[in-house]
Design an enzyme around this catalytic site. Structure first.
Site, PDB file in Angstrom:
ATOM      1  N   CYS A 194       0.822  -1.223   0.000  1.00 54.23           N
ATOM      2  CA  CYS A 194       0.000   0.000   0.000  1.00 54.23           C
ATOM      3  C   CYS A 194       0.851   1.266   0.000  1.00 54.23           C
ATOM      4  O   CYS A 194       0.329   2.356  -0.244  1.00 54.23           O
ATOM      5  CB  CYS A 194      -0.944  -0.010   1.190  1.00 54.23           C
ATOM      6  SG  CYS A 194      -1.901  -1.525   1.311  1.00 54.23           S
ATOM      7  N   HIS A 230      -3.381   7.012   2.682  1.00 49.20           N
ATOM      8  CA  HIS A 230      -3.791   5.684   2.223  1.00 49.20           C
ATOM      9  C   HIS A 230      -5.144   5.349   2.854  1.00 49.20           C
ATOM     10  O   HIS A 230      -5.329   5.479   4.069  1.00 49.20           O
ATOM     11  CB  HIS A 230      -2.728   4.666   2.618  1.00 49.20           C
ATOM     12  CG  HIS A 230      -3.156   3.256   2.399  1.00 49.20           C
ATOM     13  ND1 HIS A 230      -3.775   2.839   1.239  1.00 49.20           N
ATOM     14  CD2 HIS A 230      -3.069   2.153   3.195  1.00 49.20           C
ATOM     15  CE1 HIS A 230      -4.047   1.555   1.334  1.00 49.20           C
ATOM     16  NE2 HIS A 230      -3.636   1.118   2.506  1.00 49.20           N
ATOM     17  N   ASN A 267     -10.063  -0.576   1.015  1.00 47.54           N
ATOM     18  CA  ASN A 267      -8.609  -0.460   0.850  1.00 47.54           C
ATOM     19  C   ASN A 267      -8.227  -1.055  -0.513  1.00 47.54           C
ATOM     20  O   ASN A 267      -8.322  -2.259  -0.722  1.00 47.54           O
ATOM     21  CB  ASN A 267      -7.933  -1.219   1.987  1.00 47.54           C
ATOM     22  CG  ASN A 267      -6.419  -1.142   1.944  1.00 47.54           C
ATOM     23  OD1 ASN A 267      -5.841  -0.776   0.923  1.00 47.54           O
ATOM     24  ND2 ASN A 267      -5.786  -1.511   3.042  1.00 47.54           N
TER      25      ASN A 267
HETATM   26  N1  COA Z   1     -17.425  -8.242  11.715  1.00 45.31           N
HETATM   27  C1  COA Z   1     -17.749  -8.443  13.009  1.00 45.31           C
HETATM   28  N2  COA Z   1     -16.832  -8.704  13.951  1.00 45.31           N
HETATM   29  C2  COA Z   1     -15.548  -8.761  13.574  1.00 45.31           C
HETATM   30  C3  COA Z   1     -15.139  -8.554  12.243  1.00 45.31           C
HETATM   31  C4  COA Z   1     -16.157  -8.291  11.297  1.00 45.31           C
HETATM   32  N3  COA Z   1     -15.890  -8.078   9.995  1.00 45.31           N
HETATM   33  N4  COA Z   1     -13.803  -8.656  12.167  1.00 45.31           N
HETATM   34  C5  COA Z   1     -13.371  -8.915  13.411  1.00 45.31           C
HETATM   35  N5  COA Z   1     -14.433  -8.989  14.263  1.00 45.31           N
HETATM   36  C6  COA Z   1     -14.437  -9.263  15.694  1.00 45.31           C
HETATM   37  C7  COA Z   1     -13.228 -10.032  16.149  1.00 45.31           C
HETATM   38  O1  COA Z   1     -13.421 -11.412  15.933  1.00 45.31           O
HETATM   39  C8  COA Z   1     -13.178  -9.664  17.596  1.00 45.31           C
HETATM   40  O2  COA Z   1     -14.101 -10.467  18.302  1.00 45.31           O
HETATM   41  P1  COA Z   1     -13.697 -11.061  19.738  1.00 45.31           P
HETATM   42  O3  COA Z   1     -13.481  -9.842  20.598  1.00 45.31           O
HETATM   43  O4  COA Z   1     -14.895 -11.848  20.077  1.00 45.31           O
HETATM   44  O5  COA Z   1     -12.440 -11.836  19.506  1.00 45.31           O
HETATM   45  C9  COA Z   1     -13.701  -8.238  17.649  1.00 45.31           C
HETATM   46  O6  COA Z   1     -14.389  -8.029  16.399  1.00 45.31           O
HETATM   47  C10 COA Z   1     -12.633  -7.199  17.782  1.00 45.31           C
HETATM   48  O7  COA Z   1     -11.564  -7.553  16.906  1.00 45.31           O
HETATM   49  P2  COA Z   1     -10.328  -6.632  16.675  1.00 45.31           P
HETATM   50  O8  COA Z   1      -9.396  -7.292  15.719  1.00 45.31           O
HETATM   51  O9  COA Z   1      -9.800  -6.147  17.981  1.00 45.31           O
HETATM   52  O10 COA Z   1     -11.061  -5.409  15.956  1.00 45.31           O
HETATM   53  P3  COA Z   1     -10.475  -4.026  15.601  1.00 45.31           P
HETATM   54  O11 COA Z   1     -11.252  -2.956  16.230  1.00 45.31           O
HETATM   55  O12 COA Z   1      -8.965  -4.016  15.777  1.00 45.31           O
HETATM   56  O13 COA Z   1     -10.755  -3.965  14.033  1.00 45.31           O
HETATM   57  C11 COA Z   1      -9.575  -4.224  11.983  1.00 45.31           C
HETATM   58  C12 COA Z   1     -10.194  -4.930  13.166  1.00 45.31           C
HETATM   59  C13 COA Z   1      -9.024  -5.264  11.024  1.00 45.31           C
HETATM   60  C14 COA Z   1     -10.665  -3.404  11.298  1.00 45.31           C
HETATM   61  C15 COA Z   1      -8.437  -3.282  12.478  1.00 45.31           C
HETATM   62  O14 COA Z   1      -7.582  -4.000  13.323  1.00 45.31           O
HETATM   63  C16 COA Z   1      -7.635  -2.678  11.381  1.00 45.31           C
HETATM   64  O15 COA Z   1      -8.155  -1.909  10.581  1.00 45.31           O
HETATM   65  N6  COA Z   1      -6.329  -2.969  11.348  1.00 45.31           N
HETATM   66  C17 COA Z   1      -5.474  -2.418  10.314  1.00 45.31           C
HETATM   67  C18 COA Z   1      -5.671  -3.231   9.073  1.00 45.31           C
HETATM   68  C19 COA Z   1      -5.162  -2.556   7.846  1.00 45.31           C
HETATM   69  O16 COA Z   1      -5.320  -1.366   7.645  1.00 45.31           O
HETATM   70  N7  COA Z   1      -4.579  -3.367   6.975  1.00 45.31           N
HETATM   71  C20 COA Z   1      -4.134  -2.938   5.704  1.00 45.31           C
HETATM   72  C21 COA Z   1      -2.812  -2.333   5.799  1.00 45.31           C
HETATM   73  S1  COA Z   1      -2.389  -1.594   4.295  1.00 45.31           S
END
Ligand code: COA
Length: 338
Positions: A121, A262, A292
């Protein structure tokens, strides 16, 4: 064709933008049909409402060609005048040949050298840095940089932590040689990489570490991500990279007319905006409609900012990205298309 250095090199200029997005719109309601998620969760945690998916027969170069043609149309330049085609991508048609060589051939850039650039990215800003170096060293006069991705074909559609985030698109820019005395153009870059977190976003199988010729679990051929670690990394490096770049250029955030970050997660962007103290009216986002799109996300947002009147000639524009590698990149450019 890359020629020998010839005469006094010009200053690299961001001359034109362009984009292509596939027709198929996939909403959060569509996502609810195949994973345990909700529109409310996706919007609150990411800001994404819908994304585009390529048609089954479309590969990354098919998107890149259409975006490249849009850039060339907007630039009013003949494809034969392009010296180098750079395609930042982490979802190439094949491990090789490159997407860039196919794209150059199909748009008629018959005099161009071509290479792909793998910085995920951050790839578009890395590509702009390459283009600037090629132009300002006198090696090339016209460099086409087209970020192109088809993520929909490398996603595990049963993994709710990743499949909701990504979409497909291609978008890019033409970097040309301008007046050597100009104050416009690319003022500076800040690029970095930290391989200690390499496996936090990866596709485990299909390269030379775990070749596709060996037995593997089917899900290992798809994108894997440690979302929480990437989130922490992104919020840290975006701010640090921008502060380092502004300091080096003796600029302040108040000098910036437009920030295009980004488009990965609205919360990550909001965090940086708040920490940097830039007014939201000077930030352009289109994440909610595309998700993304990796190397395509910044040029796609820039192209839409131009169309919306948010990117005006003369604007000082700050670009920032982060991604797999892990990598990051920021850049400040004075946008002078003419
Ligand atoms: N729908 C519903 N629940 C979801 C889910 C979805 N699509 N994805 C994850 N969850 C759940 C998880 O299973 C977790 O449940 P649990 O507490 O029972 O284990 C809960 O939501 C929280 O998960 P968590 O990973 O802490 O969520 P978050 O607030 O960190 O959000 C992302 C997850 C992926 C959105 C976030 O971590 C993120 O954006 N990270 C950066 C990713 C990124 O930008 N990548 C590209 C880089 S270029």
């Amino acid at each position: 064709m890359i020629a020998a250095r010839n005469g006094r090199p010009g200053r690299a200029r961001l001359a034109a933008l362009g984009a292509y997005v596939p027709e198929r719109v996939v909403t959060n309601a569509d996502m609810e049909r195949h994973v345990d998620t909700s529109d409310e969760w996706i919007v609150t945690r990411t800001g994404i409402r819908e994304r585009r998916y390529a048609a089954p027969e479309q590969a990354t170069s098919d998107l890149a060609v259409l975006a490249a043609e849009d850039v060339l149309r907007n630039a009013g330049i003949d494809a034969a005048e392009i010296d180098v085609v750079i395609v930042p991508t982490c979802t190439p048609d094949h491990l090789f040949p490159s997407v860039s060589a196919t794209t150059a051939h199909r748009v008629g850039a018959r005099n161009a050298a071509a290479f792909d650039l793998q910085a995920a990215c951050s790839g578009f800003i890395y590509g702009l840095a390459q283009a600037t170096a090629l132009v300002e060293s006198g090696i090339a006069r016209n460099v086409l940089v087209v970020g192109a991705e088809v993520f929909s074909k490398i996603l595990d559609m049963s993994d709710r932590g990743t499949c909701i985030l990504f979409g497909d698109a291609a978008a890019g820019a033409l970097v040309t040689s301008g007046d050597p005395e100009a104050t416009a153009g690319f003022l500076g870059f800040e690029l970095g990489a930290d391989g200690s977190q390499a496996m936090d976003i990866c596709i485990p199988v299909g390269g030379t570490r775990i070749p596709a010729s060996q037995p593997f679990a089917p899900d290992q051929a798809f994108l894997k991500m440690n979302g929480r670690e990437v989130y922490k990394f992104a919020t840290r490096v975006m701010e640090e990279s921008i502060v380092r770049l502004l300091d080096r250029l003796e600029l302040s955030i108040a000098d910036v007319d437009l920030l295009v970050a980004h488009q990965a997660n609205q919360r990550i962007i909001d965090h940086a905006v708040k920490r940097l103290g830039i007014d939201e009216s000077r930030v352009f986002n289109n994440l909610e409609r595309y998700g993304n799109t990796s190397a395509a996300s910044i040029p796609l947002a820039l192209t839409e900012a131009r169309d919306a009147g948010a990117l005006r000639p003369g604007a000082l524009v700050l670009l920032v990205g982060f991604g797999a590698g892990l990598t990051w990149a920021s850049c400040i450019v004075r946008y002078e298309p003419e």
